[in-house]
Design an enzyme around this catalytic site. Structure first.
Site, PDB file in Angstrom:
ATOM      1  N   HIS A 100      -1.686  -9.025  16.643  1.00 20.70           N
ATOM      2  CA  HIS A 100      -3.097  -9.051  17.075  1.00 20.70           C
ATOM      3  C   HIS A 100      -4.121  -9.320  16.045  1.00 20.70           C
ATOM      4  O   HIS A 100      -5.282  -9.718  16.029  1.00 20.70           O
ATOM      5  CB  HIS A 100      -3.641  -7.863  18.135  1.00 20.70           C
ATOM      6  CG  HIS A 100      -3.766  -6.454  17.299  1.00 20.70           C
ATOM      7  ND1 HIS A 100      -3.317  -5.581  17.020  1.00 20.70           N
ATOM      8  CD2 HIS A 100      -5.037  -6.274  16.350  1.00 20.70           C
ATOM      9  CE1 HIS A 100      -3.532  -4.668  16.406  1.00 20.70           C
ATOM     10  NE2 HIS A 100      -4.738  -4.974  15.863  1.00 20.70           N
ATOM     11  N   ASP A 134       3.920  -6.777  19.011  1.00 16.54           N
ATOM     12  CA  ASP A 134       2.509  -6.866  18.144  1.00 16.54           C
ATOM     13  C   ASP A 134       2.793  -6.950  16.685  1.00 16.54           C
ATOM     14  O   ASP A 134       2.151  -5.924  16.039  1.00 16.54           O
ATOM     15  CB  ASP A 134       1.648  -5.556  18.707  1.00 16.54           C
ATOM     16  CG  ASP A 134       0.339  -5.859  17.946  1.00 16.54           C
ATOM     17  OD1 ASP A 134      -0.167  -6.849  17.749  1.00 16.54           O
ATOM     18  OD2 ASP A 134      -0.470  -4.765  17.784  1.00 16.54           O
ATOM     19  N   SER A 191      -4.966  -1.339  11.097  1.00 14.62           N
ATOM     20  CA  SER A 191      -3.756  -2.389  11.745  1.00 14.62           C
ATOM     21  C   SER A 191      -3.200  -3.089  11.040  1.00 14.62           C
ATOM     22  O   SER A 191      -3.726  -4.105  10.254  1.00 14.62           O
ATOM     23  CB  SER A 191      -4.755  -3.163  13.020  1.00 14.62           C
ATOM     24  OG  SER A 191      -5.086  -2.379  14.093  1.00 14.62           O
TER      25      SER A 191
END
Length: 321
Positions: free
Chosen positions: A71, A101, A178
């Site tokens: 993402h 992901d 992230s």
């Protein structure tokens, strides 16, 4: 009191040592032209989905491959990674899978001698010390520590997509973290931080390294099954508007070559790293996927005419696959 101080000193030393070992291999991942994404699931969302997004990543092999979240790079028209020493390098997506992901990026061969982190897939234990290193809110090289809170967690992220077998941790994970590494006390990467629940304080998740290794094996298999290949890797690259007008190019981007394999069709045609492919057989090339599609659609026996920019000059060459 002395015992408490000794315990605190030991904890601090463990966190500091783990961060020092993995830190040089942690990068900031920057995307240009990424589209705004909607929130994932019921309140869950990844941290960095916004135009011109930033996330984190970790270099895991000497070829310059970077492991991050899918993402983080999704929808980006161009990518670059920023090293802790300040160097900025262009990057290309080598493989990505939204179901877990995860994405693998590749930086140019010129980026040899990069620091590398160790991926460690051994089972974790609840209560085990873990440390996250990343770039929350764009702040470079930030360290947070905590413990493994639970294992085998599931997290719905979008309709029909659910991340499974996640590591749950109380390590603070903020926007920009992230894609960064979650490491053990020895500085070995045990997970890739991936999501937070915005309504729950101190609750984060990471994809375990075992899942990452399986995903990378799938990426390698997909590449090995690719048919006629130019022998290059590259990334979408925004063209200088003046140069595009000068050469009457219809698109705003091309494909910047990050790698040209020795002895490959591209190398035999004298293509070089840093050339920007803008068309193949007269058809515009605005993204790496365009090259794959044009090759899959069939290459004539006489080869393909590739038009490219080398600096501000436009060139053409014949590539025989």
């Amino acid at each position: 009191m002395t015992t408490e101080r000794q315990a605190l000193d030991a904890y601090s030393q463990a966190v500091s040592s783990a961060a020092e070992r993995v830190g040089p291999a942690v990068v900031r991942v920057e995307t240009a032209g990424a589209k705004q994404a909607t929130a994932r699931g019921r309140g869950q969302r990844p941290n960095d989905e916004r135009p011109g997004g930033q996330g984190s990543g970790v270099i895991f092999d000497s070829a310059g491959r970077v492991l991050t979240n899918e993402h983080v790079v999704r929808g980006g028209r161009s990518l670059k990674v920023v090293l802790p020493d300040g160097r900025t390098l262009p990057a290309a997506v080598e493989g990505a899978d939204p179901r877990v992901d995860l994405a693998v990026l590749r930086v140019p061969d010129a980026a040899h001698s990069l620091p590398v982190a160790e991926l460690y897939a051994a089972p974790l234990k609840v209560g085990q010390l873990v440390v996250a290193v990343g770039n929350p809110f764009g702040l470079n090289w930030t360290v947070t520590a905590g413990v493994v809170s639970a294992l085998g967690r599931r997290l719905p992220v979008s309709p029909g997509v659910e991340l499974t077998d996640l590591i749950q941790t109380d390590v603070p994970i903020n926007p920009g973290n992230s894609g960064g590494p979650l490491v053990d006390a020895q500085g070995r990467v045990v997970g890739i931080t991936t999501a937070i629940m915005p309504y729950a304080r101190g609750l984060g998740f990471a994809v375990p390294v075992s899942t990452a290794l399986a995903a990378m094996a799938r990426f390698r298999e997909a590449r090995s099954q690719d048919g006629h290949r130019l022998g290059v890797s590259g990334m979408t690259y925004l063209l200088d508007e003046r140069i595009a007008r000068e050469h009457q190019l219809s698109q705003s981007s091309g494909v910047l070559l990050l790698e040209v394999l020795s002895g490959s069709p591209a190398a035999r045609a004298s293509l070089r790293v840093q050339d920007v492919i803008v068309s193949i057989d007269g058809k515009p090339v605005a993204a790496a996927a365009d090259i794959s599609k044009l090759i899959r659609d069939g290459a004539p026996a006489g080869g393909l005419e590739v038009t490219f920019l080398r600096g501000s000059r436009l060139g053409k060459t014949k590539v025989v696959l």
